[in-house]
Design an enzyme around this catalytic site. Structure first.
Site, mmCIF file in Angstrom:
data_model
loop_
_atom_site.group_PDB
_atom_site.id
_atom_site.type_symbol
_atom_site.label_atom_id
_atom_site.label_comp_id
_atom_site.label_asym_id
_atom_site.label_seq_id
_atom_site.Cartn_x
_atom_site.Cartn_y
_atom_site.Cartn_z
ATOM 1 N N PRO A 34 0.812 -1.194 0.000
ATOM 2 C CA PRO A 34 0.000 0.000 0.000
ATOM 3 C C PRO A 34 0.848 1.248 0.000
ATOM 4 O O PRO A 34 1.816 1.357 0.743
ATOM 5 C CB PRO A 34 -0.784 -0.110 1.300
ATOM 6 C CG PRO A 34 -0.228 -1.290 2.023
ATOM 7 C CD PRO A 34 0.935 -1.785 1.315
ATOM 8 N N GLU A 35 0.456 2.157 -0.843
ATOM 9 C CA GLU A 35 1.083 3.476 -0.880
ATOM 10 C C GLU A 35 0.091 4.460 -0.264
ATOM 11 O O GLU A 35 -0.935 4.051 0.248
ATOM 12 C CB GLU A 35 1.430 3.820 -2.331
ATOM 13 C CG GLU A 35 2.265 2.723 -2.988
ATOM 14 C CD GLU A 35 2.671 3.027 -4.416
ATOM 15 O OE1 GLU A 35 2.810 4.212 -4.744
ATOM 16 O OE2 GLU A 35 2.830 2.075 -5.196
ATOM 17 N N LYS A 42 2.836 6.700 4.473
ATOM 18 C CA LYS A 42 2.271 5.356 4.540
ATOM 19 C C LYS A 42 2.146 4.863 5.977
ATOM 20 O O LYS A 42 1.817 3.700 6.195
ATOM 21 C CB LYS A 42 3.149 4.393 3.733
ATOM 22 C CG LYS A 42 3.377 4.841 2.286
ATOM 23 C CD LYS A 42 4.469 4.030 1.599
ATOM 24 C CE LYS A 42 4.924 4.719 0.319
ATOM 25 N NZ LYS A 42 6.120 4.078 -0.265
ATOM 26 N N HIS A 96 -2.925 -15.703 8.144
ATOM 27 C CA HIS A 96 -1.943 -14.634 8.397
ATOM 28 C C HIS A 96 -2.443 -13.572 9.363
ATOM 29 O O HIS A 96 -1.955 -12.448 9.352
ATOM 30 C CB HIS A 96 -1.492 -13.965 7.090
ATOM 31 C CG HIS A 96 -1.156 -14.915 5.993
ATOM 32 N ND1 HIS A 96 -0.182 -15.883 6.133
ATOM 33 C CD2 HIS A 96 -1.680 -15.088 4.757
ATOM 34 C CE1 HIS A 96 -0.117 -16.592 5.025
ATOM 35 N NE2 HIS A 96 -1.022 -16.134 4.176
ATOM 36 N N ARG A 132 3.325 -11.251 4.306
ATOM 37 C CA ARG A 132 4.790 -11.224 4.180
ATOM 38 C C ARG A 132 5.514 -10.714 5.422
ATOM 39 O O ARG A 132 6.737 -10.655 5.438
ATOM 40 C CB ARG A 132 5.175 -10.385 2.952
ATOM 41 C CG ARG A 132 4.781 -11.081 1.661
ATOM 42 C CD ARG A 132 5.042 -10.221 0.452
ATOM 43 N NE ARG A 132 6.448 -10.054 0.189
ATOM 44 C CZ ARG A 132 6.924 -9.260 -0.764
ATOM 45 N NH1 ARG A 132 6.101 -8.561 -1.503
ATOM 46 N NH2 ARG A 132 8.211 -9.171 -0.965
ATOM 47 N N ARG A 140 20.107 16.961 -6.127
ATOM 48 C CA ARG A 140 20.544 15.561 -5.991
ATOM 49 C C ARG A 140 21.153 14.989 -7.263
ATOM 50 O O ARG A 140 20.839 15.407 -8.359
ATOM 51 C CB ARG A 140 19.371 14.705 -5.520
ATOM 52 C CG ARG A 140 19.005 15.076 -4.104
ATOM 53 C CD ARG A 140 17.881 14.287 -3.544
ATOM 54 N NE ARG A 140 17.658 14.735 -2.172
ATOM 55 C CZ ARG A 140 18.139 14.108 -1.097
ATOM 56 N NH1 ARG A 140 18.802 12.983 -1.215
ATOM 57 N NH2 ARG A 140 17.915 14.591 0.106
ATOM 58 N N ARG A 162 13.939 -2.478 -8.579
ATOM 59 C CA ARG A 162 12.489 -2.490 -8.742
ATOM 60 C C ARG A 162 12.179 -2.403 -10.225
ATOM 61 O O ARG A 162 13.018 -2.022 -11.021
ATOM 62 C CB ARG A 162 11.841 -1.297 -8.068
ATOM 63 C CG ARG A 162 12.559 -0.837 -6.860
ATOM 64 C CD ARG A 162 11.694 -0.041 -5.992
ATOM 65 N NE ARG A 162 10.601 -0.857 -5.483
ATOM 66 C CZ ARG A 162 9.919 -0.499 -4.418
ATOM 67 N NH1 ARG A 162 10.216 0.589 -3.803
ATOM 68 N NH2 ARG A 162 8.944 -1.242 -3.994
#
Length: 277
Positions: free
Chosen positions: A2-3, A58, A92, A115, A157, A267
């Site tokens: 989830p974001e 989050k 779970h 997880r 950056r 990713r």
DNA sequence: CAAACTACCTGACTGC
DNA sequence: TGCAGTCAGGTAGTTT
């Protein structure tokens, strides 16, 4: 998983069902469900009344009528469901909090996490946020979020733009899905070095991220599978609105070029090779 | 300091 | 069918 939009959907659902209730009982079923830096076991929330449910990026937390708060992070696969205590347990199930009120049909908050990257913790507030969140920057929906300041931070950056907007100490809430969607909207290639972008381009990336996340909140978040649910166990509908994420090989909705997926910074990144040079 | 890499988990899916 | 390999939305800690 989830974001920000998914966590906000969960927060709003919790707020609706649990504010004002007392925690009659709390149980943990897995050692990793409680973060190692928790200042007390989850059972110390027993007897507390939930005053509000807050969020930064989050991270979620429950304000209690105590001098500490109950913090939650969903990690990759965490869910917080509000369910009747009589419902059978999900696989779970890592922890549960029985709530007061509701007469015969008492409800409970269930923390479910396949997880085990998610966690709960009892923490003190420091400057209004839980102690483990002290290194997490403001998210774009907070009153004090300063777009100009974040743009100039990113402009200095030397990393690529995508890892910069994923860096939760610069701004919080953006994850892999919304990063790809924001970069597509802004027509910026994920591997362009921040320094080489103009301030306007960086601003466009951020305002795109804000736009996409707002739209996702309206749709109840993005669900691909069983790993993201709101507090009622329902999926969100934003996945059908995604333009590039998970759409490798499909035509770009803008120019019809084939969307590509590259592995990058450990990713997947999805982008249009024509729109995003 | 910033940036890059690794570790932490389970389970679904793919290809042989 | 079985098995090895790959992949998944996250953060934190260590190394360079």
């Amino acid at each position: 998983m989830p974001e920000l939009p998914e966590v906000e959907t969960v927060r709003a659902g919790l707020e609706k069902y649990v504010v004002g209730k007392r925690i009659n009982n709390a149980e943990s079923f897995h050692a990793r469900a409680t973060k190692s830096n928790s200042i007390a076991p989850l059972s110390s929330s027993i007897g507390a009344q939930i005053k509000s449910v807050k969020r930064r990026g989050k991270f979620l937390w429950f304000d209690l009528d105590r001098d500490y708060v109950l913090v939650a992070h969903l990690g990759m696969s965490g869910q917080l469901l509000v369910q009747p205590q009589t419902n059978s347990f999900q696989p779970h199930l890592r922890a549960k909090f029985e709530l007061s009120g509701g007469g015969r049909s008492k409800s409970e908050i269930r923390f479910i996490d396949q997880r085990t990257f998610g966690w709960l913790a009892i923490e003190e507030l420091i400057n209004g946020v839980p102690s483990s969140i002290k290194n997490i920057a403001l998210d774009p929906f907070e009153i004090d979020f300063n777009l100009k300041q974040v743009v100039s931070n990113i402009k200095r950056r030397k990393s690529a733009i995508k890892p910069a907007i994923l860096n939760q100490s610069i701004l919080s809430g953006i994850g892999n899905i919304y990063a790809d969607e924001a970069l597509w909207r802004a027509k910026i290639h994920p591997e362009i070095i921040c320094e080489d972008l103009s301030e306007d381009e960086i601003k466009k990336v951020l305002t795109s991220a804000i736009y996409v996340m707002k739209s996702a909140i309206k749709a109840g978040g993005t669900s691909f599978d069983e790993q993201y649910k709101n507090v009622n166990g329902e999926s969100g509908y934003f996945s059908r609105s995604l333009k590039v994420y998970g759409r490798e090989g499909e035509p770009c909705p803008r120019c019809r070029s084939e969307i590509r997926r590259i592995a990058f910074a450990n990713r997947s990144s999805h982008f249009c090779p024509r729109c995003q040079r």
